[in-house]
Design an enzyme around this catalytic site. Structure first.
Site, PDB file in Angstrom:
ATOM      1  N   SER A  28       0.821  -1.221   0.000  1.00  0.00           N
ATOM      2  CA  SER A  28       0.000   0.000   0.000  1.00  0.00           C
ATOM      3  C   SER A  28       0.847   1.259   0.000  1.00  0.00           C
ATOM      4  O   SER A  28       1.687   1.442   0.884  1.00  0.00           O
ATOM      5  CB  SER A  28      -0.865   0.063   1.259  1.00  0.00           C
ATOM      6  OG  SER A  28      -1.999  -0.707   1.107  1.00  0.00           O
ATOM      7  N   HIS A  59      -3.049   1.057  -4.782  1.00  0.00           N
ATOM      8  CA  HIS A  59      -2.498  -0.138  -5.434  1.00  0.00           C
ATOM      9  C   HIS A  59      -2.674   0.016  -6.929  1.00  0.00           C
ATOM     10  O   HIS A  59      -3.796   0.073  -7.422  1.00  0.00           O
ATOM     11  CB  HIS A  59      -3.201  -1.403  -4.952  1.00  0.00           C
ATOM     12  CG  HIS A  59      -2.733  -1.872  -3.615  1.00  0.00           C
ATOM     13  ND1 HIS A  59      -1.844  -2.902  -3.468  1.00  0.00           N
ATOM     14  CD2 HIS A  59      -2.996  -1.425  -2.382  1.00  0.00           C
ATOM     15  CE1 HIS A  59      -1.600  -3.085  -2.181  1.00  0.00           C
ATOM     16  NE2 HIS A  59      -2.287  -2.188  -1.499  1.00  0.00           N
ATOM     17  N   HIS A  81      -5.870  -8.683  -2.016  1.00  0.00           N
ATOM     18  CA  HIS A  81      -5.956  -9.088  -0.616  1.00  0.00           C
ATOM     19  C   HIS A  81      -7.153 -10.004  -0.400  1.00  0.00           C
ATOM     20  O   HIS A  81      -8.159  -9.893  -1.088  1.00  0.00           O
ATOM     21  CB  HIS A  81      -6.122  -7.858   0.288  1.00  0.00           C
ATOM     22  CG  HIS A  81      -5.055  -6.833   0.110  1.00  0.00           C
ATOM     23  ND1 HIS A  81      -5.095  -5.897  -0.890  1.00  0.00           N
ATOM     24  CD2 HIS A  81      -3.917  -6.604   0.806  1.00  0.00           C
ATOM     25  CE1 HIS A  81      -4.025  -5.133  -0.819  1.00  0.00           C
ATOM     26  NE2 HIS A  81      -3.281  -5.532   0.200  1.00  0.00           N
ATOM     27  N   TYR A  83      -9.239  -9.681   1.940  1.00  0.00           N
ATOM     28  CA  TYR A  83     -10.435  -8.905   2.318  1.00  0.00           C
ATOM     29  C   TYR A  83     -11.192  -8.347   1.120  1.00  0.00           C
ATOM     30  O   TYR A  83     -12.322  -7.882   1.252  1.00  0.00           O
ATOM     31  CB  TYR A  83     -10.071  -7.763   3.287  1.00  0.00           C
ATOM     32  CG  TYR A  83      -9.142  -6.710   2.717  1.00  0.00           C
ATOM     33  CD1 TYR A  83      -9.573  -5.775   1.782  1.00  0.00           C
ATOM     34  CD2 TYR A  83      -7.821  -6.643   3.137  1.00  0.00           C
ATOM     35  CE1 TYR A  83      -8.717  -4.819   1.267  1.00  0.00           C
ATOM     36  CE2 TYR A  83      -6.959  -5.683   2.634  1.00  0.00           C
ATOM     37  CZ  TYR A  83      -7.412  -4.785   1.703  1.00  0.00           C
ATOM     38  OH  TYR A  83      -6.554  -3.850   1.192  1.00  0.00           O
ATOM     39  N   GLU A  84     -10.583  -8.393  -0.055  1.00  0.00           N
ATOM     40  CA  GLU A  84     -11.307  -7.936  -1.245  1.00  0.00           C
ATOM     41  C   GLU A  84     -12.291  -8.999  -1.722  1.00  0.00           C
ATOM     42  O   GLU A  84     -13.043  -8.773  -2.674  1.00  0.00           O
ATOM     43  CB  GLU A  84     -10.322  -7.603  -2.359  1.00  0.00           C
ATOM     44  CG  GLU A  84      -9.464  -6.394  -2.030  1.00  0.00           C
ATOM     45  CD  GLU A  84      -8.434  -6.101  -3.110  1.00  0.00           C
ATOM     46  OE1 GLU A  84      -8.830  -5.584  -4.166  1.00  0.00           O
ATOM     47  OE2 GLU A  84      -7.244  -6.408  -2.894  1.00  0.00           O
ATOM     48  N   ALA A 111       2.575  -2.259   4.049  1.00  0.00           N
ATOM     49  CA  ALA A 111       2.331  -1.261   5.085  1.00  0.00           C
ATOM     50  C   ALA A 111       1.771  -2.029   6.270  1.00  0.00           C
ATOM     51  O   ALA A 111       0.953  -2.937   6.079  1.00  0.00           O
ATOM     52  CB  ALA A 111       1.322  -0.240   4.587  1.00  0.00           C
ATOM     53  N   MET A 208      -2.393  -6.977   6.543  1.00  0.00           N
ATOM     54  CA  MET A 208      -3.462  -7.745   5.881  1.00  0.00           C
ATOM     55  C   MET A 208      -2.957  -8.472   4.640  1.00  0.00           C
ATOM     56  O   MET A 208      -3.723  -8.758   3.720  1.00  0.00           O
ATOM     57  CB  MET A 208      -4.611  -6.801   5.497  1.00  0.00           C
ATOM     58  CG  MET A 208      -5.139  -5.967   6.657  1.00  0.00           C
ATOM     59  SD  MET A 208      -6.339  -4.748   6.104  1.00  0.00           S
ATOM     60  CE  MET A 208      -6.503  -3.719   7.581  1.00  0.00           C
ATOM     61  N   SER A 209      -1.668  -8.764   4.585  1.00  0.00           N
ATOM     62  CA  SER A 209      -1.119  -9.430   3.385  1.00  0.00           C
ATOM     63  C   SER A 209       0.107 -10.247   3.767  1.00  0.00           C
ATOM     64  O   SER A 209       0.284 -10.624   4.923  1.00  0.00           O
ATOM     65  CB  SER A 209      -0.720  -8.362   2.346  1.00  0.00           C
ATOM     66  OG  SER A 209       0.352  -7.575   2.840  1.00  0.00           O
ATOM     67  N   ASN A 232       1.839   3.298  10.901  1.00  0.00           N
ATOM     68  CA  ASN A 232       1.079   3.849  12.044  1.00  0.00           C
ATOM     69  C   ASN A 232       1.301   2.933  13.235  1.00  0.00           C
ATOM     70  O   ASN A 232       1.688   1.770  13.071  1.00  0.00           O
ATOM     71  CB  ASN A 232      -0.420   3.869  11.705  1.00  0.00           C
ATOM     72  CG  ASN A 232      -0.924   2.487  11.297  1.00  0.00           C
ATOM     73  OD1 ASN A 232      -0.731   2.058  10.155  1.00  0.00           O
ATOM     74  ND2 ASN A 232      -1.534   1.786  12.228  1.00  0.00           N
ATOM     75  N   HIS A 244      -6.908   4.792   6.201  1.00  0.00           N
ATOM     76  CA  HIS A 244      -6.097   4.360   5.056  1.00  0.00           C
ATOM     77  C   HIS A 244      -5.290   5.538   4.500  1.00  0.00           C
ATOM     78  O   HIS A 244      -4.184   5.359   3.996  1.00  0.00           O
ATOM     79  CB  HIS A 244      -7.011   3.741   3.989  1.00  0.00           C
ATOM     80  CG  HIS A 244      -6.276   3.121   2.845  1.00  0.00           C
ATOM     81  ND1 HIS A 244      -5.291   2.158   3.014  1.00  0.00           N
ATOM     82  CD2 HIS A 244      -6.349   3.324   1.502  1.00  0.00           C
ATOM     83  CE1 HIS A 244      -4.809   1.798   1.829  1.00  0.00           C
ATOM     84  NE2 HIS A 244      -5.436   2.497   0.898  1.00  0.00           N
TER      85      HIS A 244
HETATM   86  N1  HPA Z   1      -3.486  -2.817  10.951  1.00  0.00           N
HETATM   87  C1  HPA Z   1      -3.598  -3.663   9.920  1.00  0.00           C
HETATM   88  N2  HPA Z   1      -3.091  -3.411   8.720  1.00  0.00           N
HETATM   89  C2  HPA Z   1      -2.423  -2.257   8.559  1.00  0.00           C
HETATM   90  C3  HPA Z   1      -2.263  -1.334   9.588  1.00  0.00           C
HETATM   91  C4  HPA Z   1      -2.824  -1.639  10.862  1.00  0.00           C
HETATM   92  O1  HPA Z   1      -2.720  -0.858  11.831  1.00  0.00           O
HETATM   93  N3  HPA Z   1      -1.546  -0.290   9.083  1.00  0.00           N
HETATM   94  C5  HPA Z   1      -1.289  -0.587   7.793  1.00  0.00           C
HETATM   95  N4  HPA Z   1      -1.810  -1.782   7.466  1.00  0.00           N
END
Ligand code: HPA
Length: 269
Positions: A28, A59, A81, A83-84, A111, A208-209, A232, A244
Site C-alpha cells: 500500500s 495499489h 488481498h 479482504y477484497e 504497510a 493484511m497481506s 502507524n 487508510h
Molecule cells: N493494521 C492492519 N493493517 C495495517 C495497519 C494496521 O494498523 N496499518 C497498515 N496496514
C-alpha cells in the site's frame, strides 16, 4: 484449479521473454518505489487473463519489469488481498506466475501497524518471521504441482537475504527494526483488544497481506524476504483513529528510503 496460472503465463510470454532474477511486491502506497527505474516492459494486471485485480486505492495494479545492477527485477505494483473477497489461492496466484517465469527470489513489502511498544510510525521493519494462523492457509485445496503437500516453514524469511538487507540498511545509514509480522484478514483495522492479542502472540507488526504470499512462495521453492513500512501505531496505541489515508501518507514519506534499501539490497542478492 491452476489453469489460470498457465493462461496468465502464456499471455505474459506473448508480450515479453523477461525472466526475473528477483521479484518485489510493493505494498500500500509503495507502488511508486519502482518509478524512476528504467522500464523493460510493463503489463497491467487487468489485461492478463484470469489475473486478480486490486480494488484498493494506493495499489496500481501492474507488473513493472526492469533492470537493477544487471539483474532482471519484476516489481508488482499492487497486490490483491483476502479482504477484497478473493480466496487465498487467488491472492498467491501472481507469485506462482512469477515462479513459472523463472523467478526464484521474492521480496515482499507491505504497510503495517506497529504492535511493539518500541516502534514508531515511520519505522522500517525487517520481517524475521510471521504468524498466519488466524487466516486460512493459501495452500488449502488441491496441491500445487510445483510444491510439496506439507512444506516446511521453519525458515520462511531467508537468513542470507535478511542479513544482506540488514547490512545494506546499516551501509546507507537507515535505522531499521526487526520483528514478527502477523497477518489478519482485515479490511477493518483491529480493536485495541485485538492488538493486545497480537502482542501476546508475539507479533511486532500487524497487516493484511504478505504471510500468505511468503508461504506459497516457499512452497514452490523461492527464497523470500520481507520488509514492513510501519505506517502507524496499531489501534489503541495512539489517540488517533486509524485511516487508510494516514497509511498511504506515511508510505509516501518513507517511499524514497525504502526504495534505496530495496534497490541497494537487490544489487547484492
Ligand atoms: N493494521 C492492519 N493493517 C495495517 C495497519 C494496521 O494498523 N496499518 C497498515 N496496514
Amino acid at each position: 484449479m491452476f489453469e489460470n496460472i498457465e493462461k496468465a503465463y502464456e499471455y505474459i510470454r506473448s508480450i515479453t521473454d523477461f525472466v526475473p532474477d528477483a521479484a518485489v511486491t510493493l505494498g500500500s502506497g509503495l507502488g511508486d518505489v519502482a518509478d524512476s527505474i528504467e522500464e523493460v516492459a510493463a503489463i497491467n494486471y487487468r489485461d492478463i487473463p484470469g489475473f486478480p485485480v486490486s480494488t484498493v486505492a494506493g495499489h496500481r495494479g501492474r507488473f513493472y519489469f526492469c533492470k537493477i545492477g544487471g539483474k532482471n527485477v519484476a516489481f508488482m505494483q499492487g497486490r490483491v488481498h483476502y479482504y477484497e473477497g478473493y480466496p487465498m489461492q487467488a491472492c498467491v496466484m501472481p507469485l506462482r506466475v512469477l515462479h513459472k517465469m523463472g523467478c526464484r527470489l521474492l521480496m515482499l513489502t507491505n504497510a503495517a501497524g506497529g504492535v511493539n511498544f518500541s516502534f514508531n510510525a515511520g519505522d522500517i521493519m525487517l520481517i524475521r518471521d510471521h504468524i498466519s494462523s488466524l487466516v486460512p492457509s493459501p495452500l488449502i485445496g488441491e496441491n500445487y504441482p510445483d510444491g510439496t503437500r506439507f512444506p516446511d516453514m521453519s525458515n520462511v524469511y531467508d537468513k542470507e537475504l535478511t542479513d544482506i538487507i540488514r547490512n545494506t540498511a546499516a551501509e546507507i545509514g537507515l535505522p531499521i527494526k526487526e520483528g514478527v509480522y502477523i497477518q489478519l484478514s482485515g479490511p477493518n483495522y483491529e480493536t485495541p483488544a485485538e492488538v493486545r492479542m497480537c502482542r501476546l502472540l508475539g507479533a511486532d507488526a500487524v497487516g493484511m497481506s504478505t504471510a500468505c504470499e511468503a508461504m506459497a512462495a516457499v512452497q514452490c521453492g523461492m527464497r523470500v524476504c520481507g520488509i514492513s513500512c510501519i505506517t502507524n501505531l496499531a489501534s489503541g496505541m495512539s489517540p488517533k483513529p486509524l485511516s487508510h489515508d494516514e497509511v498511504k501518507e506515511m508510505a509516501d514519506i518513507r517511499g524514497p528510503q525504502l526504495r534505496r534499501l530495496i534497490v541497494e539490497s537487490i544489487k547484492k542478492f
